[in-house]
Design a protein around this motif. Sequence first.
Motif, PDB file in Angstrom:
ATOM      1  N   GLY A  86     -16.800  33.209  -8.851  1.00  0.00           N
ATOM      2  CA  GLY A  86     -17.866  32.356  -9.359  1.00  0.00           C
ATOM      3  C   GLY A  86     -17.913  31.006  -8.662  1.00  0.00           C
ATOM      4  N   ILE A  87     -16.756  30.413  -8.437  1.00  0.00           N
ATOM      5  CA  ILE A  87     -16.695  29.112  -7.763  1.00  0.00           C
ATOM      6  C   ILE A  87     -17.159  29.234  -6.320  1.00  0.00           C
ATOM      7  CG2 ILE A  87     -15.116  27.337  -6.892  1.00  0.00           C
ATOM      8  CD1 ILE A  87     -13.462  27.780  -9.498  1.00  0.00           C
ATOM      9  N   ILE A  89     -19.770  29.750 -15.499  1.00  0.00           N
ATOM     10  CA  ILE A  89     -20.167  30.512 -14.308  1.00  0.00           C
ATOM     11  C   ILE A  89     -21.230  31.536 -14.675  1.00  0.00           C
ATOM     12  CG2 ILE A  89     -19.354  32.265 -12.660  1.00  0.00           C
ATOM     13  CD1 ILE A  89     -16.661  30.632 -12.607  1.00  0.00           C
ATOM     14  N   GLU A  90     -20.971  32.313 -15.736  1.00  0.00           N
ATOM     15  CA  GLU A  90     -21.909  33.356 -16.133  1.00  0.00           C
ATOM     16  C   GLU A  90     -23.239  32.791 -16.616  1.00  0.00           C
ATOM     17  OE1 GLU A  90     -19.711  35.837 -18.865  1.00  0.00           O
ATOM     18  OE2 GLU A  90     -18.863  36.976 -17.206  1.00  0.00           O
ATOM     19  N   GLY A 114     -22.109  28.794  -2.390  1.00  0.00           N
ATOM     20  CA  GLY A 114     -22.886  29.526  -1.390  1.00  0.00           C
ATOM     21  C   GLY A 114     -22.057  30.434  -0.505  1.00  0.00           C
ATOM     22  N   GLY A 115     -20.819  30.696  -0.902  1.00  0.00           N
ATOM     23  CA  GLY A 115     -19.933  31.533  -0.099  1.00  0.00           C
ATOM     24  C   GLY A 115     -19.735  32.906  -0.702  1.00  0.00           C
ATOM     25  N   VAL A 145      -9.522  27.523  -6.537  1.00  0.00           N
ATOM     26  CA  VAL A 145      -9.605  28.825  -5.875  1.00  0.00           C
ATOM     27  C   VAL A 145      -8.337  29.079  -5.069  1.00  0.00           C
ATOM     28  CG1 VAL A 145     -10.795  30.151  -4.075  1.00  0.00           C
ATOM     29  CG2 VAL A 145     -12.121  28.928  -5.805  1.00  0.00           C
ATOM     30  N   LEU A 146      -7.965  28.116  -4.248  1.00  0.00           N
ATOM     31  CA  LEU A 146      -6.773  28.266  -3.405  1.00  0.00           C
ATOM     32  C   LEU A 146      -5.530  28.476  -4.268  1.00  0.00           C
ATOM     33  CD1 LEU A 146      -5.701  28.289  -0.529  1.00  0.00           C
ATOM     34  CD2 LEU A 146      -5.561  25.792  -0.634  1.00  0.00           C
ATOM     35  N   TRP A 147      -5.405  27.700  -5.334  1.00  0.00           N
ATOM     36  CA  TRP A 147      -4.247  27.818  -6.225  1.00  0.00           C
ATOM     37  C   TRP A 147      -4.201  29.202  -6.878  1.00  0.00           C
ATOM     38  CZ3 TRP A 147      -0.258  24.486  -6.751  1.00  0.00           C
ATOM     39  CH2 TRP A 147       0.669  24.763  -7.752  1.00  0.00           C
TER      40      TRP A 147
END
Length: 181
Positions: A147-148, A17-18, A153-154, A72-74
């Motif tokens: 990051g995800i 991500i970074e 784009g969110g 993300v949800l988890w």
Amino acid sequence: AHRLDRLVDQLLDLSRIEAGVLSLARDWIELPALIADTLAKFEELHGGCPLEQDVEVQLPLLYVDPERITQVLWNLLENAWKYASSCTSLKVEARNVGNEILIGVADRGPGIPAEEREKIFHHFYRIKRDQRTPTQGSGLGLAICQGIVQAHGGRIWVEDRPSGGSVFRCTLPLPAMSYLE
């Protein structure tokens, strides 16, 4: 061994991500189905924790990486479960708002102090009160979520739940018309 393996995976994700090289295997998904599957697996692992859903049934298809959005949800569900005392009910919501989908995970825990709401998305950061508790955490999960979501784009943030607790919200943009042609 499982905890160490997960920590290594999180560090690798954070490094990607970074570095701006997080790869997304995008596909068309039905978000209500992804949420239902994730909640079923979560309930299987954390049985006895009441889960509520408020998900619009007719959401448009999303062009996202299903594994990353599940991650993300988890992470958000697991944080809510970990930090909300006595596993009060958790609520997952999803709705179409303009040109994006809004997803929320709400708990009835102690909430996030206003002065720490931005900091909790920094890697290795843990809320001061949680540093003195036996609750385990590396401080990487929310940074990875951010990051995800940003790679899609969110955006992601946390706010107070009006009836007590926190709501972690994120948005995912609806696909541009060029994807649909």
